[in-house]
Design a protein around this motif. Structure first.
Motif, PDB file in Angstrom:
ATOM      1  N   LYS A  32      24.318  37.351  37.379  1.00  0.00           N
ATOM      2  CA  LYS A  32      25.317  37.139  36.338  1.00  0.00           C
ATOM      3  C   LYS A  32      26.217  38.367  36.309  1.00  0.00           C
ATOM      4  N   ALA A  33      27.495  38.172  36.598  1.00  0.00           N
ATOM      5  CA  ALA A  33      28.444  39.285  36.604  1.00  0.00           C
ATOM      6  C   ALA A  33      28.871  39.613  35.175  1.00  0.00           C
ATOM      7  N   PRO A  34      29.308  40.850  34.911  1.00  0.00           N
ATOM      8  CA  PRO A  34      29.768  41.221  33.572  1.00  0.00           C
ATOM      9  C   PRO A  34      30.904  40.327  33.078  1.00  0.00           C
ATOM     10  N   TYR A  35      31.005  40.171  31.772  1.00  0.00           N
ATOM     11  CA  TYR A  35      32.065  39.422  31.093  1.00  0.00           C
ATOM     12  C   TYR A  35      32.096  37.937  31.485  1.00  0.00           C
ATOM     13  N   GLY A  36      31.037  37.433  32.093  1.00  0.00           N
ATOM     14  CA  GLY A  36      31.048  36.045  32.525  1.00  0.00           C
ATOM     15  C   GLY A  36      31.951  35.787  33.716  1.00  0.00           C
ATOM     16  N   LEU A  37      32.216  36.828  34.520  1.00  0.00           N
ATOM     17  CA  LEU A  37      33.083  36.696  35.687  1.00  0.00           C
ATOM     18  C   LEU A  37      32.330  36.086  36.861  1.00  0.00           C
ATOM     19  N   TYR A  38      33.091  35.635  37.846  1.00  0.00           N
ATOM     20  CA  TYR A  38      32.535  35.112  39.093  1.00  0.00           C
ATOM     21  C   TYR A  38      32.782  36.123  40.203  1.00  0.00           C
ATOM     22  N   ALA A  39      31.775  36.342  41.034  1.00  0.00           N
ATOM     23  CA  ALA A  39      31.917  37.228  42.192  1.00  0.00           C
ATOM     24  C   ALA A  39      32.408  36.418  43.395  1.00  0.00           C
ATOM     25  N   GLU A  40      33.420  36.942  44.083  1.00  0.00           N
ATOM     26  CA  GLU A  40      33.984  36.257  45.244  1.00  0.00           C
ATOM     27  C   GLU A  40      34.361  37.314  46.276  1.00  0.00           C
ATOM     28  N   GLN A  41      33.967  37.118  47.518  1.00  0.00           N
ATOM     29  CA  GLN A  41      34.328  38.059  48.570  1.00  0.00           C
ATOM     30  C   GLN A  41      35.506  37.518  49.369  1.00  0.00           C
ATOM     31  N   LEU A  42      36.498  38.371  49.591  1.00  0.00           N
ATOM     32  CA  LEU A  42      37.646  38.054  50.443  1.00  0.00           C
ATOM     33  C   LEU A  42      37.505  38.878  51.708  1.00  0.00           C
ATOM     34  N   SER A  43      37.253  38.209  52.836  1.00  0.00           N
ATOM     35  CA  SER A  43      37.039  38.895  54.120  1.00  0.00           C
ATOM     36  C   SER A  43      38.270  38.706  54.999  1.00  0.00           C
ATOM     37  N   GLY A  44      38.891  39.814  55.364  1.00  0.00           N
ATOM     38  CA  GLY A  44      40.071  39.760  56.221  1.00  0.00           C
ATOM     39  C   GLY A  44      39.772  40.001  57.679  1.00  0.00           C
ATOM     40  N   THR A  45      38.509  40.295  58.005  1.00  0.00           N
ATOM     41  CA  THR A  45      38.082  40.493  59.389  1.00  0.00           C
ATOM     42  C   THR A  45      36.762  39.769  59.586  1.00  0.00           C
ATOM     43  N   ALA A  46      36.328  39.679  60.838  1.00  0.00           N
ATOM     44  CA  ALA A  46      35.011  39.113  61.116  1.00  0.00           C
ATOM     45  C   ALA A  46      33.938  39.925  60.394  1.00  0.00           C
ATOM     46  N   THR A  48      31.245  40.927  61.388  1.00  0.00           N
ATOM     47  CA  THR A  48      30.610  41.910  62.270  1.00  0.00           C
ATOM     48  C   THR A  48      31.589  42.945  62.825  1.00  0.00           C
ATOM     49  N   ALA A  49      32.804  42.979  62.307  1.00  0.00           N
ATOM     50  CA  ALA A  49      33.767  43.984  62.767  1.00  0.00           C
ATOM     51  C   ALA A  49      33.212  45.387  62.502  1.00  0.00           C
ATOM     52  N   PRO A  50      33.505  46.358  63.384  1.00  0.00           N
ATOM     53  CA  PRO A  50      33.012  47.726  63.163  1.00  0.00           C
ATOM     54  C   PRO A  50      33.404  48.248  61.790  1.00  0.00           C
ATOM     55  N   ARG A  51      32.598  49.125  61.277  1.00  0.00           N
ATOM     56  CA  ARG A  51      32.804  49.612  59.909  1.00  0.00           C
ATOM     57  C   ARG A  51      34.223  50.145  59.696  1.00  0.00           C
ATOM     58  N   HIS A  52      34.756  50.915  60.673  1.00  0.00           N
ATOM     59  CA  HIS A  52      36.075  51.516  60.476  1.00  0.00           C
ATOM     60  C   HIS A  52      37.187  50.479  60.463  1.00  0.00           C
ATOM     61  N   ALA A  53      36.938  49.308  61.050  1.00  0.00           N
ATOM     62  CA  ALA A  53      37.962  48.267  61.141  1.00  0.00           C
ATOM     63  C   ALA A  53      37.732  47.127  60.157  1.00  0.00           C
ATOM     64  N   ASN A  54      36.583  47.105  59.506  1.00  0.00           N
ATOM     65  CA  ASN A  54      36.246  45.987  58.636  1.00  0.00           C
ATOM     66  C   ASN A  54      37.088  46.028  57.362  1.00  0.00           C
ATOM     67  N   ARG A  55      37.642  44.879  56.999  1.00  0.00           N
ATOM     68  CA  ARG A  55      38.460  44.773  55.796  1.00  0.00           C
ATOM     69  C   ARG A  55      37.902  43.640  54.943  1.00  0.00           C
ATOM     70  N   ARG A  56      37.285  43.998  53.842  1.00  0.00           N
ATOM     71  CA  ARG A  56      36.783  43.003  52.912  1.00  0.00           C
ATOM     72  C   ARG A  56      36.755  43.596  51.513  1.00  0.00           C
ATOM     73  N   SER A  57      36.896  42.741  50.513  1.00  0.00           N
ATOM     74  CA  SER A  57      36.832  43.191  49.131  1.00  0.00           C
ATOM     75  C   SER A  57      36.072  42.175  48.293  1.00  0.00           C
ATOM     76  N   TRP A  58      35.332  42.684  47.314  1.00  0.00           N
ATOM     77  CA  TRP A  58      34.668  41.859  46.322  1.00  0.00           C
ATOM     78  C   TRP A  58      35.584  41.755  45.106  1.00  0.00           C
ATOM     79  N   LEU A  59      35.839  40.508  44.685  1.00  0.00           N
ATOM     80  CA  LEU A  59      36.698  40.232  43.540  1.00  0.00           C
ATOM     81  C   LEU A  59      35.838  39.670  42.411  1.00  0.00           C
ATOM     82  N   TYR A  60      36.041  40.188  41.209  1.00  0.00           N
ATOM     83  CA  TYR A  60      35.323  39.696  40.035  1.00  0.00           C
ATOM     84  C   TYR A  60      36.362  39.048  39.126  1.00  0.00           C
ATOM     85  N   ARG A  61      36.323  37.706  39.109  1.00  0.00           N
ATOM     86  CA  ARG A  61      37.435  36.941  38.573  1.00  0.00           C
ATOM     87  C   ARG A  61      36.991  35.942  37.518  1.00  0.00           C
TER      88      ARG A  61
END
Length: 429
Positions: A32-46, A48-61
């Motif tokens: 259960k996320a704070p404030y009744g929010l939903y957790a959603e991940q936005l992945s802009g790379t594979a 398994t992309a290397p750490r330095h190239a990986n682009r992803r963010s967790w959104l709490y919406r």
């Protein structure tokens, strides 16, 4: 939505919340996320992309992105294209006057005002001319990230990650899939957009330049979390597989209260670019003006380079200082944001564009050549009050039917070189 604020840095891991405690304390997807929010991940790379190239963010919406009606084909006029083979592209230098701004009776927003001039497998190149904010319309692009270069009029870009205000001589980059909305605080607006289909744009390595020079990571700004909690009748427009689609949505999709990660929109002020150049002889290659690039799988070769010709000092002695005459493998699409470009005496206007494709001869026009040939190179040239940009690709840029048939196309562009005189005399060294 909260006031515009930024976090400095490029490619960092960010954490930001619009309400205190909105980010989970432990784990990215708590039961259960704070404030009744939903957790959603936005992945802009594979994943398994290397750490330095990986682009992803967790959104709490407030609601997940899946909460909307199905998409249907959009009735927006098809001027934003992802295919560029409507007509053959001629092996000629091409140049265009600025797109006209919409008249007062027209209501043209950022999406309606987008017009494709060309592209290839690595990118699409578009110009926009608009006079209307997007009001109840939101947009996301599933095909590529958007590099936005305003030429006239500010853009107020409200995104899922927060707010970005960008003005002429600044740029904004919106990652693939991020939802956003564009308002026009100055009314009519015009500019350039490059749609990058390849790897994420990133800063180039500096190599022998050292630790300083070109664009600095600290000057890239990412928005802090801000959200809209609105219900009503809205429209979600998507670009997917080269086509535009629309869907009704009963709430604002910009409802992210907190986010953390490495993939987010950002802005940069081109006036902060630290130009590097020769202080002995010869005009350097334009690669020294590289701001961002999208690398390919071939080392040293990019699918897209974004170059800015900012104010600078030319000090090379006994050298032809403007860009020399050249033919090269690249496709070069140029725009002029502000002022004048030092390699053209006339005809290249702010808001205009030019295209010099693979192995097509180009360079300074006749007036610029004669002036530079007689210039006193014992004194420096101060290139002021200018900002030109270039989208460069390693293959030819195909042009659209609109670009070739447009009334803005300068059909006599080649004449700027026809006045170049023959100076050859075999008896005079």
């Amino acid at each position: 939505m909260n006031d515009q604020r930024y976090m400095p840095g490029f490619g960092n891991e960010f954490s930001t919340e619009a309400l205190p405690g909105a980010l989970p304390v432990r784990g990215n997807s708590p039961q259960k996320a704070p404030y009744g929010l939903y957790a959603e991940q936005l992945s802009g790379t594979a994943f398994t992309a290397p750490r330095h190239a990986n682009r992803r963010s967790w959104l709490y919406r407030i609601r997940p992105a899946a909460v909307q009606e199905p998409y249907e084909p959009s009735d927006i006029a098809p001027r934003w294209l992802s295919h560029f083979d409507e007509v053959p592209t001629p092996p000629n230098p091409l140049r265009w006057d600025p797109l006209p701004l919409p008249g007062p009776s027209a209501e043209v927003d950022f999406i309606d005002g987008m017009t494709t001039f060309g592209g290839n497998a690595g990118c699409g190149i578009h110009l926009y001319a608009a006079n209307q904010s997007m009001t109840t319309r939101y947009f996301h692009n599933a095909d590529g990230e958007l590099l936005i270069v305003p030429q006239q009029g500010r853009l107020h870009i409200a995104t899922e990650f927060g707010v970005i205000d960008v003005e002429p001589q600044e740029i904004a980059v919106i990652p693939r899939g991020v939802r956003f909305h564009v308002d026009l605080p100055d009314g009519a607006a015009r500019g350039y957009v490059c749609e990058n289909y390849g790897a994420h744009l990133r800063l180039p390595d500096l190599g022998v330049i050292g630790s300083n020079g070109l664009a600095h990571p600290r000057d890239f700004l990412t928005p802090v979390a801000a959200y809209e909690d609105q219900e009503g009748h809205f429209e979600m427009v998507a670009k997917f597989q080269g086509r535009l689609w629309r869907a009704p949505i009963g709430h604002s999709p910009l409802d992210v209260v907190a986010w953390q990660g490495s993939g987010a929109p950002y802005k940069y002020d081109l006036r902060k670019f630290n130009a590097i150049g020769s202080i002995t002889w010869d005009h350097p290659d334009p690669s020294i003006f590289l701001v961002l690039h999208a690398p390919s799988s071939t080392p040293g070769v990019d699918t897209l380079d974004f170059v800015a010709f900012a104010p600078r000092v030319l000090a090379m002695q006994d050298t032809f200082r403007p860009p020399w005459f050249h033919r090269n493998i690249a496709g070069e699409f140029m725009g002029l944001v502000h002022g004048a470009y030092d390699a053209k005496a006339e005809g290249f206007l702010p808001g205009g564009a030019s295209l010099h494709n693979t192995m097509i001869g180009h360079g300074p026009d006749a007036g610029t050549f004669e002036k530079a040939s007689a210039h006193d190179t014992s004194k420096p040239d101060y290139i002021k009050d200018t900002m030109a940009i270039m989208f460069e690709t390693p293959v030819a840029i195909e042009t659209t039917r609109f670009a070739l048939e447009s009334p803005q196309r300068q059909r006599n562009y080649h004449q700027c070189w026809m006045g170049i005189q023959k100076h050859f005399d075999s008896s005079q060294r």
